[in-house]
Design a protein around this motif. Sequence first.
Motif, PDB file in Angstrom:
ATOM      1  N   PHE A 225      39.185  40.582  43.669  1.00  0.00           N
ATOM      2  CA  PHE A 225      37.985  40.984  42.938  1.00  0.00           C
ATOM      3  C   PHE A 225      37.615  42.429  43.253  1.00  0.00           C
ATOM      4  N   ASP A 226      37.847  42.840  44.510  1.00  0.00           N
ATOM      5  CA  ASP A 226      37.529  44.205  44.919  1.00  0.00           C
ATOM      6  C   ASP A 226      38.568  45.217  44.445  1.00  0.00           C
ATOM      7  N   GLY A 227      39.589  44.756  43.754  1.00  0.00           N
ATOM      8  CA  GLY A 227      40.598  45.671  43.222  1.00  0.00           C
ATOM      9  C   GLY A 227      41.604  46.167  44.234  1.00  0.00           C
ATOM     10  N   LYS A 228      41.794  45.415  45.332  1.00  0.00           N
ATOM     11  CA  LYS A 228      42.720  45.852  46.378  1.00  0.00           C
ATOM     12  C   LYS A 228      44.177  45.688  45.964  1.00  0.00           C
ATOM     13  N   LEU A 229      44.483  44.665  45.178  1.00  0.00           N
ATOM     14  CA  LEU A 229      45.862  44.374  44.831  1.00  0.00           C
ATOM     15  C   LEU A 229      46.306  45.217  43.634  1.00  0.00           C
ATOM     16  N   MET A 230      47.500  45.779  43.727  1.00  0.00           N
ATOM     17  CA  MET A 230      48.007  46.673  42.695  1.00  0.00           C
ATOM     18  C   MET A 230      49.375  46.211  42.220  1.00  0.00           C
ATOM     19  N   GLU A 231      49.667  46.455  40.955  1.00  0.00           N
ATOM     20  CA  GLU A 231      50.968  46.116  40.410  1.00  0.00           C
ATOM     21  C   GLU A 231      52.031  47.079  40.935  1.00  0.00           C
ATOM     22  N   VAL A 232      53.245  46.563  41.090  1.00  0.00           N
ATOM     23  CA  VAL A 232      54.380  47.396  41.482  1.00  0.00           C
ATOM     24  C   VAL A 232      54.951  47.979  40.196  1.00  0.00           C
ATOM     25  N   GLN A 233      54.473  49.138  39.796  1.00  0.00           N
ATOM     26  CA  GLN A 233      54.698  49.651  38.450  1.00  0.00           C
ATOM     27  C   GLN A 233      56.166  49.811  38.095  1.00  0.00           C
ATOM     28  N   GLN A 234      56.948  50.376  39.008  1.00  0.00           N
ATOM     29  CA  GLN A 234      58.353  50.628  38.686  1.00  0.00           C
ATOM     30  C   GLN A 234      59.093  49.332  38.381  1.00  0.00           C
ATOM     31  N   GLN A 235      58.845  48.297  39.210  1.00  0.00           N
ATOM     32  CA  GLN A 235      59.531  47.027  39.000  1.00  0.00           C
ATOM     33  C   GLN A 235      58.957  46.266  37.821  1.00  0.00           C
ATOM     34  N   LYS A 236      57.677  46.487  37.531  1.00  0.00           N
ATOM     35  CA  LYS A 236      57.093  45.857  36.357  1.00  0.00           C
ATOM     36  C   LYS A 236      57.691  46.443  35.087  1.00  0.00           C
ATOM     37  N   MET A 237      57.881  47.769  35.071  1.00  0.00           N
ATOM     38  CA  MET A 237      58.426  48.426  33.899  1.00  0.00           C
ATOM     39  C   MET A 237      59.845  47.961  33.591  1.00  0.00           C
ATOM     40  N   THR A 238      60.601  47.613  34.625  1.00  0.00           N
ATOM     41  CA  THR A 238      61.964  47.136  34.413  1.00  0.00           C
ATOM     42  C   THR A 238      62.023  45.634  34.178  1.00  0.00           C
ATOM     43  N   GLY A 239      60.845  44.973  34.183  1.00  0.00           N
ATOM     44  CA  GLY A 239      60.802  43.534  33.952  1.00  0.00           C
ATOM     45  C   GLY A 239      61.240  42.713  35.131  1.00  0.00           C
ATOM     46  N   TYR A 240      61.223  43.311  36.335  1.00  0.00           N
ATOM     47  CA  TYR A 240      61.733  42.630  37.521  1.00  0.00           C
ATOM     48  C   TYR A 240      60.692  41.713  38.163  1.00  0.00           C
ATOM     49  N   ARG A 241      59.447  42.162  38.156  1.00  0.00           N
ATOM     50  CA  ARG A 241      58.358  41.374  38.745  1.00  0.00           C
ATOM     51  C   ARG A 241      57.048  41.764  38.079  1.00  0.00           C
ATOM     52  N   THR A 242      56.088  40.835  38.063  1.00  0.00           N
ATOM     53  CA  THR A 242      54.794  41.117  37.419  1.00  0.00           C
ATOM     54  C   THR A 242      53.622  40.696  38.295  1.00  0.00           C
ATOM     55  N   ASP A 243      53.850  40.579  39.598  1.00  0.00           N
ATOM     56  CA  ASP A 243      52.763  40.229  40.507  1.00  0.00           C
ATOM     57  C   ASP A 243      52.021  41.481  40.940  1.00  0.00           C
ATOM     58  N   LYS A 244      50.948  41.292  41.711  1.00  0.00           N
ATOM     59  CA  LYS A 244      50.182  42.390  42.301  1.00  0.00           C
ATOM     60  C   LYS A 244      50.211  42.220  43.812  1.00  0.00           C
ATOM     61  N   ILE A 245      50.275  43.329  44.551  1.00  0.00           N
ATOM     62  CA  ILE A 245      50.405  43.224  46.002  1.00  0.00           C
ATOM     63  C   ILE A 245      49.419  44.136  46.718  1.00  0.00           C
ATOM     64  N   TYR A 246      49.239  43.831  48.002  1.00  0.00           N
ATOM     65  CA  TYR A 246      48.365  44.633  48.869  1.00  0.00           C
ATOM     66  C   TYR A 246      48.860  44.461  50.293  1.00  0.00           C
ATOM     67  N   TRP A 247      49.049  45.578  50.994  1.00  0.00           N
ATOM     68  CA  TRP A 247      49.472  45.520  52.393  1.00  0.00           C
ATOM     69  C   TRP A 247      48.246  45.441  53.298  1.00  0.00           C
ATOM     70  N   LEU A 248      48.303  44.547  54.274  1.00  0.00           N
ATOM     71  CA  LEU A 248      47.156  44.316  55.154  1.00  0.00           C
ATOM     72  C   LEU A 248      47.667  44.027  56.558  1.00  0.00           C
ATOM     73  N   THR A 249      47.026  44.613  57.545  1.00  0.00           N
ATOM     74  CA  THR A 249      47.405  44.349  58.928  1.00  0.00           C
ATOM     75  C   THR A 249      46.364  43.454  59.603  1.00  0.00           C
ATOM     76  N   TYR A 250      46.803  42.757  60.620  1.00  0.00           N
ATOM     77  CA  TYR A 250      45.896  41.908  61.388  1.00  0.00           C
ATOM     78  C   TYR A 250      44.758  42.741  61.978  1.00  0.00           C
ATOM     79  N   GLU A 251      45.094  43.943  62.434  1.00  0.00           N
ATOM     80  CA  GLU A 251      44.093  44.800  63.056  1.00  0.00           C
ATOM     81  C   GLU A 251      42.997  45.224  62.091  1.00  0.00           C
TER      82      GLU A 251
END
Length: 419
Positions: A225-251
């Motif tokens: 909801f806060d807009g943290k997750l982003m599409e992997v544009q290069q792989q989306k453009m090639t039709g490889y994946r259409t999910d959204k991701i966000y890197w997060l550390t325990y710290e």
Amino acid sequence: MKGGFLEKQISREATQRPKKGDDTSSREWDQRTADGMAKVLEEILLENNRLARNDLERRIRSGTGVRDFKARCCGAPDVPVPGEDEDIAARLLKDYTKPSALRDMAGVVMEQATELFVRVQQRGKTDGMSMDAETEVSVLRSVIKECLIRHVLKLINSENSGSAASGSHDAGLLATPQGYFGGDLNSFGSDAIRGFMEDGYGVTDDFVDEDTTRDVARELELLEFDGKLMEVQQQKMTGYRTDKIYWLTYEALDREKQPGLVTLMKKMISIPFELNKKCSLYLQASSTFQIACYPKNAYYKRHVDGGYEELNNGRKVSAVFYANPSWSEGDGGHLRMYKRKLNPFQIEDLKAKGKEVPDQTIHEAVDEIAPQGGRLVLFRSRDMPHEVLPTRQKRFAISLWLSGPPGPGDQPDGHYSKT
């Protein structure tokens, strides 16, 4: 601190700030302005019985996890270094609020504070409200305080999370079981370990309890909801994946607002220690996670997470947790596993014995695993082709990649024998 001093410093800073269209590469504050701004920041931290400094310390401890998780990567409580009276949080606070540090960040903080204050003024005028001089100074001080705290937290989190961008390489510390003090290393039963070692993957249900899974799902919804997750544009453009991701550390977790993720990630951090104890894989510790959200109809085509030789990105084991409490078979989004590919050690062994090497270009699906809440899947990053089938409703997954050298635990007759 008198309001007049603050006003003078802000006015002086404004005259030093580049105008729109100016070349900003050569415009810097003079020594007097920079020192004055650093003094403003220092006094704001210390006024009202150190209210702002105490607020900053609370956010450092709750937001970065420095009390609960130290660089040893084993989840042990932070303790002072012998001969020192401070823990990591106290040392971070001291380092980032000393005069030289405040001077370095004064420009950025004051720029942000001034821009925010101008927006507050404009909003007030739009709403028919105005501030007298005393109120303006009070509001400006509050804005500076908040901008300062957020900037310090950003610097600390950036330092702690610098490895996240690589996706697979952390600090490189070996996850030695004898050095783990966060609980017993018994999250995986014999069936999961056997499946992982022999077939290349293993499944564990109820990795955490239902309440934790629900908390994790709710916290991931808020991140999206806060807009943290982003599409992997290069792989989306090639039709490889259409999910959204966000890197997060325990710290970087907020202990107060993200208790589910704190509990889950702390347990997932123990995985390399347990696998090294039971399987001798020489895995490294890690606290960097990838959050993935698959909207309706999203997918991720067949791929492997790692490789050997020139394709070696360091990843040896993939651990994926599913935070979908109400998932059913009709919701799709299954993890399709393909038959384990032979690694170079196995191929070399077959050739040495004069045996035929099976065709490695044939991909045979062997399982489709539902992403139901509380389930965790372990698989060999270098050996297991897999894909995410199209989803029929939103699907969340949390992945932890564990680095380790090819070899240990990979040889045909090496560190593990079939049972």
